[in-house]
Design a protein around this motif. Structure first.
Motif, PDB file in Angstrom:
ATOM      1  N   ASN A  35       8.051 -53.163  72.317  1.00 52.95           N
ATOM      2  CA  ASN A  35       9.063 -52.869  71.494  1.00 52.95           C
ATOM      3  C   ASN A  35       8.448 -52.096  70.252  1.00 52.95           C
ATOM      4  N   TYR A  38       8.771 -56.211  76.245  1.00 52.90           N
ATOM      5  CA  TYR A  38      10.007 -56.220  76.930  1.00 52.90           C
ATOM      6  C   TYR A  38       9.760 -57.086  78.205  1.00 52.90           C
ATOM      7  N   LYS A  52      11.159 -47.776  72.250  1.00 53.45           N
ATOM      8  CA  LYS A  52      12.380 -48.037  71.906  1.00 53.45           C
ATOM      9  C   LYS A  52      13.498 -48.013  72.690  1.00 53.45           C
TER      10      LYS A  52
END
Length: 283
Positions: free
Chosen positions: A124, A131, A203
């Protein structure tokens, strides 16, 4: 001589790319064969701008699934291609990344012969944390993490797996495209996972909503049309994991209730959700 670079084919999808996005693709085209598939409404580049990449202008947004499929088609035309590496236009990778992920694939395949898709560990960008799924624990060893589904950004798919599993479902357009491919591969006895040796910063979504200890990923409003429509379609597919259907159904029902009150542009998101449900049920 290392033959990995000649066996790797890079597929990048553009949609209104920035100059930096184009320069990144040009850098990779100096080292690898590949293709840029442009979903922009009008061409943003031409083939002369890339050394070893082909450029395909769709002149409309056909979705990530169809764009990647067109890239895969070009990859399989090249007899040398053994691995297809997918790179998002906003990813910034080292020049040797595609060959590194292919080398990892080769090494991990020595103990996991049914490996079909290998991705990096996704970090991230904002939290600098990897993640992971809270609801579906991963199975890891020192090098490899077995995962039921992974995102396509930075991933490496083998030619053998493509020939067996097939390409993306272009009807899904953008959301759950990579998950659907993984589930189809799983149903055929193949494995997907990530390597701890390589990471990329990524992202997911445009932001997050924090509700207590729970972080809810917020997407652009139009994405909820595809998420809710595609969920209705995936509900009918027997190879889609039952616990994903249940978990996602609960998530979507809850979002439908609280988004208008807690999320910026929540009412707009709600309208796309409702439209997605209607279209998904009807088709």
């Amino acid at each position: 001589m290392n033959t990995i670079p000649t066996s790797v084919f890079v597929v990048m999808v553009f949609y209104n790319p920035s100059e930096e996005d184009i320069r990144h693709a040009q850098m990779l085209s100096e080292r690898y064969c590949g293709v840029v598939v442009d979903n922009s409404d009008s061409p943003k580049c031409d083939s002369s701008m890339f050394s070893r990449f082909q450029y395909i202008a769709n002149n409309e947004n056909l979705g990530i699934a169809e764009a990647q499929n067109r890239g895969i088609t070009q990859a399989l035309k090249n007899d040398n291609t053994q691995f297809v590496v997918f790179i998002d236009q906003d990813s910034r990778l080292a020049p040797d990344y595609p060959e590194k992920i292919a080398e990892e694939f080769v090494e991990i395949s020595k103990t996991r012969e049914r490996l079909a898709l290998l991705g990096p560990t996704i970090i991230n960008k904002e939290t600098n944390e990897a993640y992971h799924s809270v609801f579906h624990p991963d199975k890891s060893d020192e090098r490899f993490t077995l995962r039921r589904e992974i995102i396509s950004s930075g991933s490496c798919m083998s030619r053998k797996a493509i020939e067996k599993v097939g390409v993306n479902d272009s009807r899904l357009f953008i959301d759950y495209v990579d998950f659907d491919w993984c589930w189809r591969a799983n149903a055929m006895g193949y494995e997907c996972g990530t390597t701890k040796a390589l990471t990329i910063n990524h992202k997911v979504g445009r932001g997050e909503l924090h509700i207590g200890k729970i972080n809810v990923i917020i997407s652009a409003p139009f994405r909820y049309y595809y998420q809710y429509r595609n969920y209705q379609w995936l509900l009918r597919r027997p190879y889609v994991p039952g616990d994903w259907k249940l978990r996602m159904g609960i998530k979507q029902a809850l979002r439908f209730c609280y988004f208008p009150f807690l999320v910026k542009d929540g009412c707009k998101c709600w309208k796309y959700m409702a439209k997605g449900i209607r279209e998904g049920v009807r088709s």
